[in-house]
Design an enzyme around this catalytic site. Structure first.
Site, mmCIF file in Angstrom:
data_model
loop_
_atom_site.group_PDB
_atom_site.id
_atom_site.type_symbol
_atom_site.label_atom_id
_atom_site.label_comp_id
_atom_site.label_asym_id
_atom_site.label_seq_id
_atom_site.Cartn_x
_atom_site.Cartn_y
_atom_site.Cartn_z
ATOM 1 N N ASP A 241 0.814 -1.219 0.000
ATOM 2 C CA ASP A 241 0.000 0.000 0.000
ATOM 3 C C ASP A 241 0.844 1.264 0.000
ATOM 4 O O ASP A 241 0.400 2.312 -0.455
ATOM 5 C CB ASP A 241 -0.945 -0.001 1.205
ATOM 6 N N ASN B 52 1.659 -3.215 4.009
ATOM 7 C CA ASN B 52 0.677 -4.021 3.264
ATOM 8 C C ASN B 52 -0.292 -4.615 4.288
ATOM 9 O O ASN B 52 -0.156 -4.406 5.503
ATOM 10 C CB ASN B 52 1.380 -5.114 2.449
HETATM 11 O O1 MRU Z 1 -7.691 -3.203 2.854
HETATM 12 P P1 MRU Z 1 -7.428 -3.530 1.428
HETATM 13 O O2 MRU Z 1 -8.210 -4.697 0.927
HETATM 14 O O3 MRU Z 1 -7.562 -2.323 0.522
HETATM 15 O O4 MRU Z 1 -5.894 -3.956 1.410
HETATM 16 C C1 MRU Z 1 -5.293 -4.250 0.192
HETATM 17 C C2 MRU Z 1 -3.888 -4.709 0.305
HETATM 18 O O5 MRU Z 1 -3.322 -4.748 1.365
HETATM 19 C C3 MRU Z 1 -3.177 -5.031 -0.970
HETATM 20 O O6 MRU Z 1 -2.241 -6.035 -0.770
HETATM 21 C C4 MRU Z 1 -2.453 -3.776 -1.487
HETATM 22 O O7 MRU Z 1 -3.329 -2.687 -1.549
HETATM 23 C C5 MRU Z 1 -1.834 -3.992 -2.797
HETATM 24 S S1 MRU Z 1 -3.025 -4.103 -4.096
HETATM 25 C C6 MRU Z 1 -2.209 -4.312 -5.549
#
Ligand code: MRU
Length: 355
Positions: free
Chosen positions: A246, A256
């Site tokens: 993220d 992440n």
């Molecule tokens: O809370 P989320 O579902 O938005 O979390 C998403 C993640 O942690 C993903 O691994 C990250 O955003 C990478 S997406 C290519």
């Protein structure tokens, strides 16, 4: 047999409204959420109807194009419309704090709007330029994910088993995926890839979304409880752990989904490479180390409940951090559209931090 076009149409523009695949109801049903104003789009982001760092950025970019269109309907001069857009930018920026792609996309579209207003363009000209920019962000994301996918595929043997966490697939991006994009690219290169997907408590993005899209694309996927990851690694069944991110700090520390850091520790313990796949929009040159990354804390109710059922006693508290930070020293390499970047990251991350 795929039920959707691929790359997946995660974020689409339809006559001034934003149409999203509603990720809260997958895999039970494939449904769409239509957002016709900014509060609806903010709700969709907060509720994770659209989620995953690049997909949030793409959705927010389209949100600013929608904001301008709505301001055009309300009337006023372009300077007043810019104030409305700025207000909507703030609302979108307040939805989720961790994924830098959100802020990157909002900055990109917001600064384009400011410069077009300053140059005296008409409201219609600005509206179509903002929509074009949002679409470009989407198209670029797919292109970056395809490129990083090709780079990452080369790291995998012809027959490989990959462990992944959360969903860093087509659903989390413009449609192709980062960590899961590597898997799609490896398959496109003729490799035989099997995937273990951590279920990813509490919201089950791995079980619900990664398993859904891999199965949809005909890739062999096995869901495991998060707590089973140590065992599959110890049994020697995993060739590589690949996750998305993220936000990646300038020193390589990477935020992440919660549960990524323990996977990196386990991968090191069992001598399995731990890769993070991410496009340049996920690298944050303004964040020096992982300690500076704001970690979203979500409603404890997500931990207390399994669907509709409360699984904790009423007297128990719950804590629900949505992300963790994996220290750079546990990351074997970053898989990016600029290639595979290995330590020392303070040097090798140059091309992705330059933006
Ligand atoms: O809370 P989320 O579902 O938005 O979390 C998403 C993640 O942690 C993903 O691994 C990250 O955003 C990478 S997406 C290519």
């Amino acid at each position: 047999m795929s039920s959707l076009p691929f790359p997946f149409p995660v974020v689409a523009w339809d006559e001034g409204e934003i149409v999203l695949i509603d990720q809260t109801v997958l895999p039970d049903r494939l449904d769409w959420r239509r957002c016709s104003d900014i509060p609806a789009l903010c709700r969709a982001i907060v509720e994770l109807a659209v989620r995953g760092a690049p997909a949030i950025g793409v959705a927010a970019a389209h949100g600013l194009a929608m904001s301008w269109r709505l301001a055009t309907v309300s009337g006023g001069d372009t300077t007043q419309m810019l104030e409305c857009l700025e207000n909507d930018r703030r609302l979108l920026a307040a939805t989720r704090p961790t994924a830098v792609n959100l802020f990157w996309a909002l900055d990109r579209v917001g600064s384009l709007a400011r410069s077009l207003v300053a140059d005296g363009n008409s409201a219609d000209q600005i509206g179509s330029a903002l929509l074009t920019e949002a679409r470009r962000i989407l198209d670029e994301d797919v292109a970056m994910c395809r490129a990083l996918g090709r780079a990452g595929a080369q790291l995998l043997p012809d027959s490989a088993t990959v462990l992944t966490h959360c969903n860093a697939g087509g659903l989390a991006t413009g449609g192709y995926g980062t960590a899961v994009g590597v898997i799609y690219s490896a398959r496109e290169a003729g490799k035989n890839i099997r995937v273990f997907a951590d279920e990813t408590r509490p919201l089950l993005q791995g079980a619900r979304l990664t398993a859904w899209e891999l199965a949809d694309q005909g890739i062999d996927v096995t869901v495991i409880c998060d707590s089973a990851a140590a065992t599959v690694l110890r049994q020697g069944r995993i060739d590589a752990v690949i996750t998305g991110a993220d936000r990646i700090a300038a020193n390589g520390d990477a935020a992440n989904k919660i549960g990524t850091y323990p996977l990196a520790v386990l991968a090191a313990r069992h001598d399995v490479p731990f890769y993070i796949a991410a496009p340049a929009s996920t690298f944050d040159p303004d964040t020096a180390t992982g300690g500076e990354i704001v970690i979203e804390e979500r409603d404890p109710a997500e931990v207390h409940r399994w669907g509709e059922i409360r699984v904790t006693p009423e007297a128990a508290a719950a804590w629900n951090p949505a992300f963790d930070v994996t220290p750079a020293e546990l990351i074997t390499a970053f898989i990016t559209e600029h290639g595979v970047l290995r330590p020392a990251f303070t040097e090798s991350l140059g091309p992705v931090l330059a933006r």
